[in-house]
Every structure is written in structure tokens, then in C-alpha cells.
Design a protein around this motif. Structure first.
Motif, PDB file in Angstrom:
ATOM      1  N   ARG A 397      25.362 -23.190  12.249  1.00  0.00           N
ATOM      2  CA  ARG A 397      26.499 -23.353  11.337  1.00  0.00           C
ATOM      3  C   ARG A 397      26.090 -24.242  10.180  1.00  0.00           C
ATOM      4  O   ARG A 397      25.879 -25.432  10.338  1.00  0.00           O
ATOM      5  CB  ARG A 397      27.683 -23.973  12.087  1.00  0.00           C
ATOM      6  CG  ARG A 397      28.956 -24.121  11.267  1.00  0.00           C
ATOM      7  CD  ARG A 397      30.003 -24.898  12.050  1.00  0.00           C
ATOM      8  NE  ARG A 397      31.282 -24.926  11.380  1.00  0.00           N
ATOM      9  CZ  ARG A 397      31.637 -25.800  10.448  1.00  0.00           C
ATOM     10  NH1 ARG A 397      30.760 -26.722  10.057  1.00  0.00           N
ATOM     11  NH2 ARG A 397      32.843 -25.753   9.908  1.00  0.00           N
ATOM     12  N   GLU A 400      23.020 -26.270  10.793  1.00  0.00           N
ATOM     13  CA  GLU A 400      23.000 -27.152  11.968  1.00  0.00           C
ATOM     14  C   GLU A 400      23.102 -26.321  13.243  1.00  0.00           C
ATOM     15  O   GLU A 400      23.940 -25.417  13.347  1.00  0.00           O
ATOM     16  CB  GLU A 400      24.156 -28.149  11.909  1.00  0.00           C
ATOM     17  CG  GLU A 400      24.157 -29.101  13.107  1.00  0.00           C
ATOM     18  CD  GLU A 400      25.184 -30.215  12.966  1.00  0.00           C
ATOM     19  OE1 GLU A 400      25.359 -30.973  13.934  1.00  0.00           O
ATOM     20  OE2 GLU A 400      25.792 -30.314  11.894  1.00  0.00           O
ATOM     21  N   PHE A 430      29.657 -20.605   6.140  1.00  0.00           N
ATOM     22  CA  PHE A 430      28.614 -21.338   6.863  1.00  0.00           C
ATOM     23  C   PHE A 430      27.575 -20.429   7.527  1.00  0.00           C
ATOM     24  O   PHE A 430      26.654 -20.910   8.169  1.00  0.00           O
ATOM     25  CB  PHE A 430      29.253 -22.226   7.929  1.00  0.00           C
ATOM     26  CG  PHE A 430      30.128 -23.314   7.375  1.00  0.00           C
ATOM     27  CD1 PHE A 430      29.562 -24.408   6.751  1.00  0.00           C
ATOM     28  CD2 PHE A 430      31.505 -23.228   7.460  1.00  0.00           C
ATOM     29  CE1 PHE A 430      30.360 -25.423   6.232  1.00  0.00           C
ATOM     30  CE2 PHE A 430      32.314 -24.226   6.951  1.00  0.00           C
ATOM     31  CZ  PHE A 430      31.742 -25.325   6.324  1.00  0.00           C
ATOM     32  N   ARG A 433      29.905 -19.313  12.950  1.00  0.00           N
ATOM     33  CA  ARG A 433      30.841 -20.278  13.509  1.00  0.00           C
ATOM     34  C   ARG A 433      30.979 -20.017  15.004  1.00  0.00           C
ATOM     35  O   ARG A 433      30.604 -18.941  15.491  1.00  0.00           O
ATOM     36  CB  ARG A 433      32.204 -20.180  12.822  1.00  0.00           C
ATOM     37  CG  ARG A 433      32.882 -18.832  12.969  1.00  0.00           C
ATOM     38  CD  ARG A 433      34.294 -18.858  12.394  1.00  0.00           C
ATOM     39  NE  ARG A 433      34.902 -17.529  12.417  1.00  0.00           N
ATOM     40  CZ  ARG A 433      35.040 -16.737  11.361  1.00  0.00           C
ATOM     41  NH1 ARG A 433      34.571 -17.133  10.185  1.00  0.00           N
ATOM     42  NH2 ARG A 433      35.620 -15.556  11.471  1.00  0.00           N
ATOM     43  N   ARG A 463      33.077 -32.714  14.916  1.00  0.00           N
ATOM     44  CA  ARG A 463      33.985 -31.700  14.403  1.00  0.00           C
ATOM     45  C   ARG A 463      33.306 -30.359  14.163  1.00  0.00           C
ATOM     46  O   ARG A 463      33.897 -29.297  14.393  1.00  0.00           O
ATOM     47  CB  ARG A 463      34.629 -32.197  13.110  1.00  0.00           C
ATOM     48  CG  ARG A 463      35.742 -31.306  12.586  1.00  0.00           C
ATOM     49  CD  ARG A 463      36.321 -31.848  11.282  1.00  0.00           C
ATOM     50  NE  ARG A 463      37.442 -31.051  10.837  1.00  0.00           N
ATOM     51  CZ  ARG A 463      38.705 -31.261  11.168  1.00  0.00           C
ATOM     52  NH1 ARG A 463      39.012 -32.267  11.975  1.00  0.00           N
ATOM     53  NH2 ARG A 463      39.673 -30.476  10.730  1.00  0.00           N
ATOM     54  N   GLN A 464      32.066 -30.386  13.713  1.00  0.00           N
ATOM     55  CA  GLN A 464      31.373 -29.122  13.403  1.00  0.00           C
ATOM     56  C   GLN A 464      31.088 -28.286  14.656  1.00  0.00           C
ATOM     57  O   GLN A 464      30.755 -27.110  14.549  1.00  0.00           O
ATOM     58  CB  GLN A 464      30.077 -29.376  12.634  1.00  0.00           C
ATOM     59  CG  GLN A 464      29.051 -30.225  13.354  1.00  0.00           C
ATOM     60  CD  GLN A 464      29.186 -31.695  13.012  1.00  0.00           C
ATOM     61  OE1 GLN A 464      30.289 -32.182  12.712  1.00  0.00           O
ATOM     62  NE2 GLN A 464      28.068 -32.425  13.032  1.00  0.00           N
ATOM     63  N   LYS A 465      31.246 -28.894  15.829  1.00  0.00           N
ATOM     64  CA  LYS A 465      31.006 -28.170  17.076  1.00  0.00           C
ATOM     65  C   LYS A 465      32.293 -27.597  17.684  1.00  0.00           C
ATOM     66  O   LYS A 465      32.241 -26.944  18.717  1.00  0.00           O
ATOM     67  CB  LYS A 465      30.329 -29.089  18.100  1.00  0.00           C
ATOM     68  CG  LYS A 465      28.947 -29.577  17.666  1.00  0.00           C
ATOM     69  CD  LYS A 465      28.310 -30.462  18.722  1.00  0.00           C
ATOM     70  CE  LYS A 465      26.942 -30.956  18.262  1.00  0.00           C
ATOM     71  NZ  LYS A 465      26.305 -31.816  19.276  1.00  0.00           N
ATOM     72  N   GLU A 468      36.102 -22.367  16.330  1.00  0.00           N
ATOM     73  CA  GLU A 468      36.878 -22.009  15.147  1.00  0.00           C
ATOM     74  C   GLU A 468      37.532 -20.635  15.285  1.00  0.00           C
ATOM     75  O   GLU A 468      38.128 -20.130  14.328  1.00  0.00           O
ATOM     76  CB  GLU A 468      35.968 -22.034  13.904  1.00  0.00           C
ATOM     77  CG  GLU A 468      35.370 -23.410  13.658  1.00  0.00           C
ATOM     78  CD  GLU A 468      34.427 -23.431  12.469  1.00  0.00           C
ATOM     79  OE1 GLU A 468      34.915 -23.433  11.333  1.00  0.00           O
ATOM     80  OE2 GLU A 468      33.193 -23.429  12.703  1.00  0.00           O
TER      81      GLU A 468
END
Length: 511
Positions: A397, A400, A430, A433, A463-465, A468
């Protein structure tokens, strides 16, 4: 180094049959039940071996079978081993495409199958080029000679004994070649870690899957324990068998244990029939091992594959955090190391000797004999390995890397969720997701995306993990060993996205 012996599988089988002729052999089936002894099944196996020998089948020839967990499957495997042949087990729910590929690739002299079982129906086209075909409930008995074949035919223990075909993902199944020596060592290694006096253990893994085949037809002979098989995984029936026949479940993929615990008819009496639980064969979430431990069960984890069956595992005497949160230390004779990107490499006495496709062997094995597993892991200061993901399960993402397994573990701590699978979904901003596909406890509503976000925030997950995208399923597509087929889950998520054209929040609300 002395890890291998000069015994063939046929010699190991013959010794076990000689020592334990009166042990029970039971098939718990609605359509084809069987109750007898090892000696009874041995007579069928030796009559089959004699019949095939009279038709010119001998050491090095290939014998394939596609059968459920039935007595005839045991007779076929034992006959093949006594003849010094190469056995090819095929899972019973493979369709004509997969079956045709395997038979074309393995080129067997013999193919044994069933007239009908579940969705499987015998059709002659895929095996038209096989010289000898026997169909249970049709002409299988015609292959049996009047007199059993005595003894064991001599074969080089370093020669192939088994070709096990792995489930295909984006390509055809891979034929994994094991020798008499690799399988004999695997048998001794696993049995050395089993608790004594385990009682009657129910084999639920399909015998078309090679570890299911060994667990049903080889391990009991060496261990001197009865063989109990079921040909269909039905938690209601399994719970009834635990009460009526005293069989126990020793572990396997987590699904085989959790589906019993979730069942409305599961009671404390069933719980008392569990001994130590060894989990492996698919991802083992920490939430599952903690839940089983809270119920009073002794749980261990292990790691392996068709290519390298027993890479790591924990003893029942290991510290609890190691048993529950890692996949154990390298097994006897096994070495592991990690590459710079965390890929697990392994080698050892139970490692296969390659694939039927030489190009696959060249890609998976390096010049020093290391097998490149495709799994990602970490090793702690005490030498315990934890498998964190597959290379193909990493979600990238915005540059990362997100480990799907870590997201799944957090989801499983939500009360409503029984099983969670996280895969990459396309993202226009990104690149990818995290999409979470969930199986819920009966009667529990689907959590909203906001509820999931709040849970991850409370758990302290970056948060990015956070997932979504959410989807709900009644069950997942699985391999014969109960492992979720993630490539099919990815296809499902991608197809939902293409059909709906919804925003992320809309998808979650719709799910």
C-alpha cells in the motif's frame, strides 16, 4: 549423516502389519462404511498387488488413485508400496481438468477411482491412456487375484515412492517427488513427537492429500494404533462419533478444530476427549491458539509443506508463549535460514527431491540444496520461527508492505468474527489496499467499517494497516487440507469490485 535408512515403504508396511494385525480399521461413512482389522485390509491389498503383478506392474511403475477415505484407498496404497511402485494420490474432488493434467503428467500404469462420490463422477476420458483402470463399485474387484502376493518386492529406497500434486493457484498443479527415504524419515520424525497412548484418532484429511494418506495408512501401522477414517467432514457426525466410538481429533488445520467448537451440539464431554492439539497445514492465528488454551487444551503449532512436510514444530513441553505464538524450532535434521527479504529457506532429510517439472525444481532449489519456500518469517533469539506471511500475501500500500496475517490476527479478536482472510484489492491511489473477507459467528451481525476501525485503533495498529474494504461469506473455498484458497478469495474480491463500481464505504455497507 545417518538420517536415512535402507528400508522401503513396503518393508515398513509389512513390518507394521506383522506386528499389529488385529488393530481395528474403520471407515465412518454414510455411503461406504467399513469395519475390520489391518489383517483384513492386508488381504485385499495383497490380492490387488498380485493382480497387478500378473498384469506386469512392478517396482518403479506409477499407480494413481482418486478415492475418498475408504478401505479401497488403503488397499491401493499398501499394494503400491508392496510392489515398490510410485504412488500418486489425487484428491477426490478434483475435476476432469485437474485429473487429466495429473494423469498426463504422471503417466501411470494403473488408475484406481470410484464410480461416484459427492460431486465426483467417473468419466473414462481423462484416464483413456492409462493401461489399467479399476473403478470401485464397478470393476475394482476384477483386479484382485485369487491368492495374495507374498512378501515385498525389492526397490532402491532412494528411488521415488510418491508424487504428490499440490493445489494449483494460477497454473497447473505441481508434482512433488518424495522417495522412500524422505517419507520414512518423515514418518519416524512425526511419530517421535506424538504423545504415547493417544487412543483412536479420527483422520479427516482426504487421503488424496499425501499427509492425509500417510496419517491414515502408514502412521497407524508404525505406531500400532487403530485407523479411523471419515470420508466427509460433517461436524455433527464427528461429534456423534466422539461420543459413540471414542475417537479423538488430534489437530491439523485449525478449521477442523474450530468447526467443532462452534457447533451448537459441542459439549464439555467432547472437550474432554481432546488430547494435545497440534495445529498446522495452514495459517494458525494466535487468537485460535489462545482460545483453545483458555478451554484447557494443550496446543502446539508446526510448519511445513508438501515439498518439506516438517520444517519446524514445538514440543508439548515448550514454554506456552513459544507453543502458542510461534511455529516452533527446526525439527530433527532440518536447517532453516532467512534471506535478506525474510523468505524462509529450508533443507533436511524429509525434503522432497524436486518436481516432475525440471524448470520448477531449478527455480525452487539453489545449488546448496536450499528449498525456497515462498514464505516470509522471523526467528527469535531462542531459535523459534514464526511464519508471518506468504510472499504473495503481502499487500503493498503506497510502497509500504502490510502482512495480511497480522491484520487477520487483529480481526479475529473481534467477538463476531470466526475466520478472517485479508487480501490485496486494487486501489487507484495507493496501488493496493487491505480487503477483509469475514466468516461470522451464527446470529452475529456484520461489523461496520467504522467498528473495525475503532477496534484496530484500540489495539494500537498503525492506521495504514486497517482494512479498507469488508466482505462477508458463509464459508471459504478450501484445499483438501482445509487451507483457504486465497487466490480464489482475491478473485472474488476483484470481481465484486468490478461488478459494483462502489466506493470503499459503499462496499462495506453493501456487504
Amino acid at each position: 549423516m545417518g538420517w536415512w535408512s535402507r528400508e522401503s515403504l513396503g518393508e515398513i508396511l509389512a513390518e507394521g502389519l506383522k506386528k499389529h494385525p488385529d488393530k481395528g480399521f474403520h471407515v465412518h461413512s454414510v455411503v461406504r462404511p467399513y469395519s475390520g482389522t489391518f489383517a483384513d485390509v492386508e488381504v485385499v491389498a495383497r490380492r490387488l498387488a498380485a493382480g497387478l503383478r500378473a498384469r506386469g506392474v512392478g517396482p518403479g511403475d506409477v499407480i494413481a488413485f482418486q478415492l475418498p477415505n475408504w478401505m479401497e484407498a488403503a488397499a491401493t496404497f499398501w499394494a503400491s508400496a508392496l510392489l515398490g511402485a510410485v504412488t500418486v494420490p489425487i484428491v477426490h474432488f478434483y475435476g476432469p481438468k485437474e485429473l487429466g493434467f495429473i494423469l498426463d503428467n504422471a503417466r501411470p500404469r494403473v488408475f484406481i477411482t470410484a464410480e461416484r462420490f459427492g460431486r465426483m463422477t467417473y468419466t473414462p476420458e481423462p484416464s483413456a491412456h492409462v493401461p489399467i483402470v479399476g473403478v470401485v463399485d464397478r470393476d475394482f474387484d476384477d483386479l484382485l487375484a485369487a491368492e495374495p502376493m507374498p512378501g515385498v518386492l525389492e526397490v532402491d529406497p532412494a528411488a521415488p515412492a510418491l508424487i504428490a500434486y499440490t493445489s494449483g493457484t494460477t497454473r497447473d498443479p505441481k508434482g512433488v517427488i518424495h522417495t522412500h527415504q524422505t517419507l520414512a524419515f518423515e514418518t519416524r520424525q512425526l511419530l517421535s513427537g506424538y504423545e504415547p497412548d493417544r487412543g483412536r484418532q479420527l483422520t479427516a484429511l482426504p487421503v488424496g492429500h499425501f499427509i492425509g494418506m500417510l496419517g491414515a495408512f502408514l502412521f497407524p501401522l508404525v505406531e500400532g494404533t487403530p485407523a479411523d477414517l471419515c470420508d466427509e467432514w460433517d461436524p455433527t457426525r464427528v461429534l456423534a462419533l466422539m461420543n459413540s466410538d471414542g475417537v479423538a481429533i488430534g489437530g491439523g488445520p485449525p478449521y477442523f478444530v474450530t468447526s467443532l467448537l462452534e457447533h451448537p451440539e459441542f459439549t464439555s464431554d467432547h472437550l474432554r476427549r481432546f488430547g494435545p492439539i497440534g495445529l498446522g497445514g495452514s495459517t494458525v492465528p494466535a487468537a485460535v491458539t489462545r482460545r483453545l488454551t483458555d478451554l484447557g487444551l494443550l496446543v502446539t503449532r508446526s510448519y511445513g509443506s508438501t515439498e518439506h512436510p516438517s520444517v519446524t514444530g514445538s514440543l508439548t513441553t515448550a514454554p506456552e508463549d513459544k507453543r502458542l505464538l510461534t511455529d516452533g524450532r527446526p525439527r530433527l535434521g532440518v536447517e532453516i535460514r532467512l534471506t535478506d527479504d525474510g523468505e524462509i529457506l529450508s533443507r533436511g532429510p524429509d525434503l522432497c527431491v524436486g518436481y516432475t517439472d525440471a524448470s520448477l525444481t531449478a527455480r525452487a532449489f539453489d545449488d546448496e540444496g536450499w528449498y525456497h519456500t515462498g514464505d516470509i518469517g522471523i526467528v527469535d533469539d531462542d531459535g523459534y520461527l514464526t511464519v508471518t506471511d506468504r510472499k504473495s500475501d503481502i499487500i503493498i500500500r503506497g510502497g509500504e508492505n502490510i502482512a495480511a496475517a497480522a491484520v487477520e490476527d487483529t480481526l479475529l479478536t473481534m467477538p463476531a468474527i470466526v475466520e478472517a482472510v485479508v487480501v490485496a484489492a486494487p486501489d487507484p491511489r495507493f496501488g493496493e489496499r487491505a480487503a477483509a473477507v469475514l466468516r461470522l459467528k451464527p446470529g452475529h451481525p456484520m461489523p461496520s467499517l467504522d467498528e473495525v476501525r475503532q477496534h484496530f485503533a484500540a489495539a494500537g495498529v498503525a492506521r495504514q494497516k486497517w482494512p479498507e474494504e469488508l466482505h462477508e461469506v458463509d464459508d471459504f473455498p478450501r484445499t483438501p487440507s482445509g487451507k483457504v484458497q486465497k487466490h480464489r478469495v482475491r478473485q472474488h474480491v476483484a470481481e465484486v469490485g468490478r461488478r459494483s463500481g462502489m466506493s470503499i464505504e459503499q462496499k462495506a455497507s453493501h456487504a
